[in-house]
Design an enzyme around this catalytic site. Structure first.
Site, short mmCIF file in Angstrom:
data_model
loop_
_atom_site.label_atom_id
_atom_site.label_comp_id
_atom_site.label_asym_id
_atom_site.label_seq_id
_atom_site.Cartn_x
_atom_site.Cartn_y
_atom_site.Cartn_z
N HIS A 100 0.82 -1.23 0.00
CA HIS A 100 0.00 0.00 0.00
C HIS A 100 0.85 1.27 0.00
O HIS A 100 0.34 2.34 -0.25
CB HIS A 100 -1.00 -0.01 1.17
CG HIS A 100 -0.44 0.40 2.49
ND1 HIS A 100 0.03 -0.50 3.42
CD2 HIS A 100 -0.28 1.62 3.04
CE1 HIS A 100 0.45 0.16 4.49
NE2 HIS A 100 0.27 1.46 4.28
N ASP B 119 -0.60 -7.39 1.61
CA ASP B 119 0.03 -6.07 1.65
C ASP B 119 1.56 -6.25 1.76
O ASP B 119 2.17 -6.04 2.80
CB ASP B 119 -0.53 -5.28 2.84
CG ASP B 119 -0.08 -3.82 2.80
OD1 ASP B 119 0.41 -3.38 1.73
OD2 ASP B 119 -0.22 -3.14 3.83
N SER C 112 4.71 2.48 7.56
CA SER C 112 4.28 1.35 6.73
C SER C 112 5.43 0.85 5.84
O SER C 112 6.17 1.65 5.27
CB SER C 112 3.14 1.77 5.81
OG SER C 112 2.00 1.98 6.58
#
Lengths: 242, 446
Positions: free
Chosen positions: A39, A94, A191
């Site tokens: 992502h 992800d 992330s």
């Protein structure tokens, strides 16, 4: 990173600093692969407007310094086929790999992390380190920060999600960490960074998860892509040479 | 006269044979065979009136202007002269047979009848050369001036070496302008040797033997070519050329020393003037095979394969090097070397040298390096290096339980390449070491 502390040079030598659709993290595998979250490349609820530039920096704990060390051009981007950008409540798959144009020279501040090889790395309560250049208490961090978090009990995380009436997918390919009572967590900008566990038996550090998603920061659990379930895909993508 | 056709055989009979022949008759049959043949005549039947001295009836045979006999009667009769089985031969190709009868054939008043004769003739080869021998005795002008060769129906003449048959096919004239000798050894002499050579000679004797042979000339005694005390060979002279190069002009009575011409091609030119009475010359030529010098290595690393005790023209040798050495011709590296012995007794290429193989600078190892386990910087045959990886960030990839020192050890081989005992020329790999931070996070506060 919320509730953590500044990392020193060489504490997390695999840590990558990415700038794609915003700040992100990653981890060095081998000497020319960056493991990150899909992502960070294809964010949810984002309408693509052409290909974003992918900047990757390595080898330092300070944002200013790490960007001075030059960008590592990316030859190829590989997104896991299960990742669905359009499904905003589903972070399944992800995971992504960035193949660098050139191999990097390893050194004390730049070293790869290992991949997990068994389920014991996901035992409840096993402490791991999460690091990143993401926001910390509503401020952008100038330094790499880290926080030490335990692997949480799956049922607790599921219950916590239900209680919050969340329909977010928490699949077997994810695990959760943290504790609603702790003011420690990963946050936006982290992330792609990894949940790193010390493997005492083999005297090495292993990346067991990728910082993926959460509901807010430091107000519950954080959710991670469970790397053990993707080791085969990673190895295949990296076409490990004998 | 009656003429027989010019055939190789035939028969002649008396008139009306086998019926009695007529009286008062005389005829001469001219028997002719082709030129180069003689006539042979034999009687098969003979029955003529016998008489003393064959006075009445008779057969007379003549050839070469000679009468070979006069015949009458029959076999067994006391009177007359029958020819019996006698063979009559002519010297030339013609024979005459004359048949004569008188006016009657009576004996004691009784009329007698005689059958006459039947004779066969055939052509017999004339050996003209044999007749020449006879003629030589009788006449100073032989059929052939030098050599005579008979064949059936004729003969031909030829001349001794150095002479040429003239257009008259009989006489010979000196002709020695292009005499060629190709045998590996032999004798050559002036015409008529040791009798005086003819005048006005322009002789050229060429000796041509195989490449790789060299000719030696040795003159025999007597040696005599017209000379003058003050002027060098003014009258007659013998010039010798080897490979078109003049190696001497000779005359006088002193025979030249043996000559090693160092050539497979020698020409002898012999010129004479219009006068003189010298015996001439004769030589024995031989040929010797050319040898090349014994090949000798220029260094102790060169190997000459199957060294022979001696090398002759067209022999060759192969040179190689000891293991770990490279054949070099000047600065040129060779894969192989062969030298061939040439017809001038030299090798067609010079002996090579053997230079130790150089593997060159070892390839650099990404994320690693090497050091020499033999003399530093020496990259020649049997030099050894040890590759290593930059630890602790990299480690050498190993297999089959091999240690990194085994995998990293390379030797300069005889092929001139760096090789590992197991992996060959393939370079080792330095793999990244994962999960081993030098300065891992450490928390003291509890």
């Amino acid at each position: 990173i919320v509730g953590g502390q500044k990392a020193k040079l060489g504490n997390f030598p695999w840590q990558a600093f990415t700038n794609i659709h915003g700040r992100g993290g990653g981890a060095l595998l081998g000497d020319r692969w960056i493991l990150t979250a899909a992502h960070t490349l294809y964010p949810k609820e984002y309408e693509a407007q052409g290909n974003a530039t992918v900047d990757v920096f390595l080898g330092h704990v300070n944002v200013e310094e790490i960007t001075k060390l030059a960008n590592h051009p990316v030859r190829r981007v590989s997104i896991h086929p299960d990742y669905r950008q359009e499904e905003s409540h589903n972070f399944e798959g992800d995971i992504a790999l960035l193949e660098l144009e050139n191999s990097v020279t390893l050194g004390p501040n730049l070293l790869p992390i290992c991949l997990p090889d068994n389920e014991t790395f996901y035992d409840q309560g096993l402490m791991g380190y999460v690091s990143g250049f993401g926001i910390t208490e509503e401020r952008l961090s100038h330094n790499l920060r880290f926080v030490r978090l335990p692997v949480a009990k799956r049922e607790d995380c599921e219950r916590w999600l239900r209680k919050k009436n969340r329909k977010d997918v928490f699949s077997e390919n994810m695990f959760c960490s943290g504790d609603p009572t702790l003011k420690q967590d990963a946050c936006q900008g982290d992330s792609g960074g990894v949940f790193a566990v010390r493997d005492e038996k083999n005297d090495r550090w292993v990346a067991t998860g990728i910082i993926s998603w959460g509901i807010g920061c430091s107000r519950g659990y954080g959710f991670y892509t469970k790397l053990l379930n993707y080791v085969d895909w990673i190895k295949k993508e990296m076409e490990e040479e004998d | 006269s009656v003429f027989t056709p010019r055939k190789l055989y035939g028969e002649v009979t008396s008139p009306l044979y086998p019926k009695p022949y007529p009286d008062n008759f005389e005829t001469t049959t001219v028997i002719t065979v082709p030129t180069g043949y003689r006539v042979k005549l034999v009687f098969r039947q003979f029955d003529l009136e016998p008489s003393e001295g064959c006075f009445y009836d008779y057969v007379k045979i003549s050839a070469d202007k000679k009468t070979l006999g006069r015949f009458c009667g029959q076999l067994g009769s006391p009177l007359g002269n029958p020819p019996g089985r006698k063979e009559f031969m002519s010297q030339g190709n013609k024979m005459l047979l004359t048949f004569h009868t008188d006016f009657s054939n009576e004996e004691n008043g009784t009329i007698m009848f005689y059958k006459g004769f039947l004779a066969y003739y055939q052509a017999v080869d004339l050996d003209e050369c044999a007749s020449q021998l006879n003629l030589v005795e009788e006449s100073p002008q032989p059929l052939c001036q030098h050599l005579c060769h008979n064949y059936v129906g004729g003969y031909f003449c030829s001349c001794r070496p150095g002479y040429e048959l003239q257009k008259d096919r009989h006489s010979c004239q000196a002709e020695c302008s292009s005499e060629l000798f190709t045998e590996p050894s032999g004798y050559i002499s002036s015409l008529e040797y040791p009798r005086p050579y003819p005048p006005d000679l322009r002789c050229n004797y060429s000796i041509r033997v195989e490449r790789g042979l060299t000719l030696q000339l040795k003159f025999l005694e007597p040696f005599e070519i017209d000379d003058h005390e003050q002027v060098h060979c003014p009258y007659d002279q013998l010039q010798i050329y080897a490979n078109k190069r003049n190696i001497g002009e000779f005359c006088g009575k002193q025979r030249p020393e043996p000559i090693d011409t160092s050539s497979n091609s020698v020409d002898l030119l012999f010129f004479t003037d219009e006068s003189g009475d010298s015996q001439g010359w004769k030589l024995h030529y031989t040929s010797r095979i050319i040898k090349c010098p014994q090949p000798k290595a220029l260094d102790s690393f060169t190997i000459i394969q199957d060294l022979q005790p001696q090398y002759e023209f067209r022999d060759y040798f192969i040179a190689t090097c000891k293991q770990g050495y490279q054949l070099m011709e000047g600065k040129q590296a060779l894969l192989s070397f062969t030298a061939v012995c040439q017809d001038d007794g030299t090798w067609h290429r010079a002996m090579p040298r053997c230079k130790i193989k150089d593997c060159g600078q070892p390839r650099s190892l990404p994320n690693g390096a090497f050091n020499y386990t033999t003399t530093t910087g020496v990259n020649t045959y049997q030099a050894r290096i040890q590759y290593y990886c930059h630890e602790p960030y990299y480690k050498m990839q190993t297999r089959d339980g091999r240690s990194k020192s085994e995998r990293g050890q390379y030797i300069c081989t005889a092929q001139g390449t760096w090789k590992n005992e197991l992996a060959g020329e393939k370079m080792p790999r330095c793999l990244p070491v994962c999960g081993k931070p030098v300065n891992p996070v450490e928390q003291k506060q509890r």
